[in-house]
Design a protein around this motif. Structure first.
Motif, PDB file in Angstrom:
ATOM      1  N   SER A  71      -6.662 -12.081  11.524  1.00  0.00           N
ATOM      2  CA  SER A  71      -6.320 -11.146  10.660  1.00  0.00           C
ATOM      3  C   SER A  71      -4.511 -10.874  10.960  1.00  0.00           C
ATOM      4  CB  SER A  71      -7.196  -9.946  10.615  1.00  0.00           C
ATOM      5  OG  SER A  71      -6.255  -8.644  11.799  1.00  0.00           O
ATOM      6  N   ILE A  72      -4.395 -11.155  11.825  1.00  0.00           N
ATOM      7  CA  ILE A  72      -2.552 -11.790  11.917  1.00  0.00           C
ATOM      8  C   ILE A  72      -2.567 -13.402  12.697  1.00  0.00           C
ATOM      9  CG2 ILE A  72      -2.598 -10.807  14.196  1.00  0.00           C
ATOM     10  CD1 ILE A  72       0.077  -9.238  13.273  1.00  0.00           C
ATOM     11  N   SER A  73      -1.544 -13.934  12.085  1.00  0.00           N
ATOM     12  CA  SER A  73      -1.088 -15.559  12.665  1.00  0.00           C
ATOM     13  C   SER A  73      -0.485 -15.864  12.803  1.00  0.00           C
ATOM     14  CB  SER A  73      -2.255 -16.220  11.879  1.00  0.00           C
ATOM     15  OG  SER A  73      -2.045 -16.332  10.768  1.00  0.00           O
ATOM     16  N   LEU A  74       0.147 -16.425  13.399  1.00  0.00           N
ATOM     17  CA  LEU A  74       1.777 -16.895  13.871  1.00  0.00           C
ATOM     18  C   LEU A  74       1.566 -18.620  11.996  1.00  0.00           C
ATOM     19  CD1 LEU A  74       2.237 -17.438  17.589  1.00  0.00           C
ATOM     20  CD2 LEU A  74       2.487 -15.886  15.754  1.00  0.00           C
ATOM     21  N   TYR A  75       2.690 -17.894  11.689  1.00  0.00           N
ATOM     22  CA  TYR A  75       2.595 -19.373  10.405  1.00  0.00           C
ATOM     23  C   TYR A  75       3.692 -20.136  10.957  1.00  0.00           C
ATOM     24  CZ  TYR A  75       2.420 -20.692   5.664  1.00  0.00           C
ATOM     25  OH  TYR A  75       2.428 -21.391   3.983  1.00  0.00           O
ATOM     26  N   LEU A 110      -6.553 -21.980  12.055  1.00  0.00           N
ATOM     27  CA  LEU A 110      -7.193 -22.060  13.628  1.00  0.00           C
ATOM     28  C   LEU A 110      -6.648 -21.115  14.322  1.00  0.00           C
ATOM     29  CD1 LEU A 110      -5.314 -23.518  16.096  1.00  0.00           C
ATOM     30  CD2 LEU A 110      -5.103 -25.439  14.337  1.00  0.00           C
ATOM     31  N   SER A 111      -8.180 -20.969  15.361  1.00  0.00           N
ATOM     32  CA  SER A 111      -7.240 -20.144  16.506  1.00  0.00           C
ATOM     33  C   SER A 111      -7.640 -21.352  17.744  1.00  0.00           C
ATOM     34  CB  SER A 111      -9.058 -18.801  16.666  1.00  0.00           C
ATOM     35  OG  SER A 111      -8.454 -17.627  15.795  1.00  0.00           O
ATOM     36  N   ASP A 112      -6.331 -20.821  18.612  1.00  0.00           N
ATOM     37  CA  ASP A 112      -6.094 -21.773  20.138  1.00  0.00           C
ATOM     38  C   ASP A 112      -7.269 -21.199  21.058  1.00  0.00           C
ATOM     39  OD1 ASP A 112      -4.763 -19.677  21.642  1.00  0.00           O
ATOM     40  OD2 ASP A 112      -2.661 -20.955  20.467  1.00  0.00           O
ATOM     41  N   LYS A 113      -7.294 -21.808  21.689  1.00  0.00           N
ATOM     42  CA  LYS A 113      -8.379 -22.092  23.579  1.00  0.00           C
ATOM     43  C   LYS A 113      -7.770 -20.273  23.700  1.00  0.00           C
ATOM     44  CE  LYS A 113      -5.174 -24.441  26.454  1.00  0.00           C
ATOM     45  NZ  LYS A 113      -4.652 -25.871  26.670  1.00  0.00           N
ATOM     46  N   VAL A 147      -5.303 -17.033  20.186  1.00  0.00           N
ATOM     47  CA  VAL A 147      -3.777 -17.117  18.617  1.00  0.00           C
ATOM     48  C   VAL A 147      -4.894 -17.338  17.716  1.00  0.00           C
ATOM     49  CG1 VAL A 147      -1.647 -17.175  18.702  1.00  0.00           C
ATOM     50  CG2 VAL A 147      -2.301 -16.512  20.536  1.00  0.00           C
ATOM     51  N   SER A 148      -4.129 -16.964  16.495  1.00  0.00           N
ATOM     52  CA  SER A 148      -4.339 -18.213  15.358  1.00  0.00           C
ATOM     53  C   SER A 148      -3.239 -18.126  14.789  1.00  0.00           C
ATOM     54  CB  SER A 148      -5.298 -16.931  14.078  1.00  0.00           C
ATOM     55  OG  SER A 148      -5.239 -17.201  13.041  1.00  0.00           O
ATOM     56  N   TRP A 149      -3.705 -19.503  14.189  1.00  0.00           N
ATOM     57  CA  TRP A 149      -2.091 -20.126  12.982  1.00  0.00           C
ATOM     58  C   TRP A 149      -2.176 -20.727  11.956  1.00  0.00           C
ATOM     59  CZ3 TRP A 149       2.183 -21.080  16.365  1.00  0.00           C
ATOM     60  CH2 TRP A 149       2.162 -21.222  18.059  1.00  0.00           C
ATOM     61  N   GLN A 150      -1.398 -20.490  10.978  1.00  0.00           N
ATOM     62  CA  GLN A 150      -1.375 -21.073  10.321  1.00  0.00           C
ATOM     63  C   GLN A 150      -0.265 -22.439   9.808  1.00  0.00           C
ATOM     64  OE1 GLN A 150      -2.346 -18.445   6.267  1.00  0.00           O
ATOM     65  NE2 GLN A 150      -2.271 -17.109   7.699  1.00  0.00           N
ATOM     66  N   LEU A 151      -1.175 -23.388   9.777  1.00  0.00           N
ATOM     67  CA  LEU A 151       0.066 -24.302   9.951  1.00  0.00           C
ATOM     68  C   LEU A 151       0.604 -25.359   7.918  1.00  0.00           C
ATOM     69  CD1 LEU A 151      -0.789 -26.831  12.918  1.00  0.00           C
ATOM     70  CD2 LEU A 151       0.710 -24.733  12.718  1.00  0.00           C
ATOM     71  N   THR A 152       1.688 -25.458   7.226  1.00  0.00           N
ATOM     72  CA  THR A 152       1.520 -25.864   6.238  1.00  0.00           C
ATOM     73  C   THR A 152       2.844 -26.821   6.171  1.00  0.00           C
ATOM     74  OG1 THR A 152       1.818 -24.877   4.535  1.00  0.00           O
ATOM     75  CG2 THR A 152       3.669 -24.019   5.269  1.00  0.00           C
ATOM     76  N   LEU A 153       2.445 -28.344   5.458  1.00  0.00           N
ATOM     77  CA  LEU A 153       3.503 -29.107   5.489  1.00  0.00           C
ATOM     78  C   LEU A 153       4.603 -28.793   4.012  1.00  0.00           C
ATOM     79  CD1 LEU A 153       4.684 -31.620   6.158  1.00  0.00           C
ATOM     80  CD2 LEU A 153       2.767 -33.183   4.195  1.00  0.00           C
ATOM     81  N   LEU A 154       5.538 -28.885   4.576  1.00  0.00           N
ATOM     82  CA  LEU A 154       6.544 -28.751   3.580  1.00  0.00           C
ATOM     83  C   LEU A 154       6.656 -29.256   2.346  1.00  0.00           C
ATOM     84  CD1 LEU A 154       9.518 -27.149   5.483  1.00  0.00           C
ATOM     85  CD2 LEU A 154       8.496 -25.917   4.352  1.00  0.00           C
TER      86      LEU A 154
END
Length: 130
Positions: free
Chosen positions: A75-79, A117-120, A123-130
Motif C-alpha cells: 500500500s506504500i511503495s518507492l516509485y 513488485l515487492s522485493d525479497k 519493500v514495494s517498488w513501482q518502476l516507470t519508463l519516462l
C-alpha cells in the motif's frame, strides 16, 4: 536537507538491503551507519541506525531488536522513474528476484513501460519508463 525521509525497519536485514539497493542505482551509497554493540538491546553488529542514498534521495533504516507481527505492505511503495529501457529492465529484474511481481513489466495506458513488485525484503517498488 530533506524535510521528509523514508524510514525502513528491518529485522536483521537492513545492511543487506542497503547494499543491494545502493548497487542498483547510480549516485547511491551508505551515508552513515551505527551498529549495536555488546550488551545493547539489539544483536551485536546489526544496524542500530543508518542513512543511505539512492540517486541522491536519502533514506533511513534500522534493524529492530523487537520482533513485530507486521512487515512492509504494497500500500506504500518507492516509485522510480527510469530514463532508459535498459535501466528499467535491469532494476526490475534485480528487485523482483526472490520477490513478488504485483504487475508485470509491460505497457499500460498510463505508462509505455511499468512494473510493480515487492522485493525479497518485502519493500514495494513501482518502476516507470519516462
Amino acid at each position: 536537507m530533506q524535510k521528509i525521509t523514508t524510514f525502513l525497519m528491518f529485522e536483521g536485514k537492513a545492511e543487506e538491503a542497503m547494499n543491494f539497493y545502493t548497487s542498483l542505482f547510480s549516485n547511491s551509497g551508505i551515508v552513515d551507519i551505527s551498529r549495536y554493540g555488546a550488551g545493547e538491546q539489539g544483536k551485536e553488529g546489526t544496524v542500530k541506525h543508518a542513512t543511505f542514498s539512492l540517486n541522491g534521495q536519502e533514506f533511513m533504516c534500522i534493524d529492530s531488536f523487537v520482533s513485530h507481527g507486521f512487515t512492509f505492505t504494497p500500500s506504500i511503495s518507492l516509485y522510480v522513474k527510469c530514463e532508459t529501457e535498459e535501466e528499467i529492465d535491469k532494476v526490475f529484474a534485480a528487485l523482483s528476484a526472490n520477490g513478488q511481481v504485483l504487475m508485470p513489466l509491460g505497457p499500460y495506458p498510463f505508462s509505455k513501460k511499468f512494473g510493480w513488485l515487492s522485493d525479497k525484503f518485502g519493500v514495494s517498488w513501482q518502476l516507470t519508463l519516462l
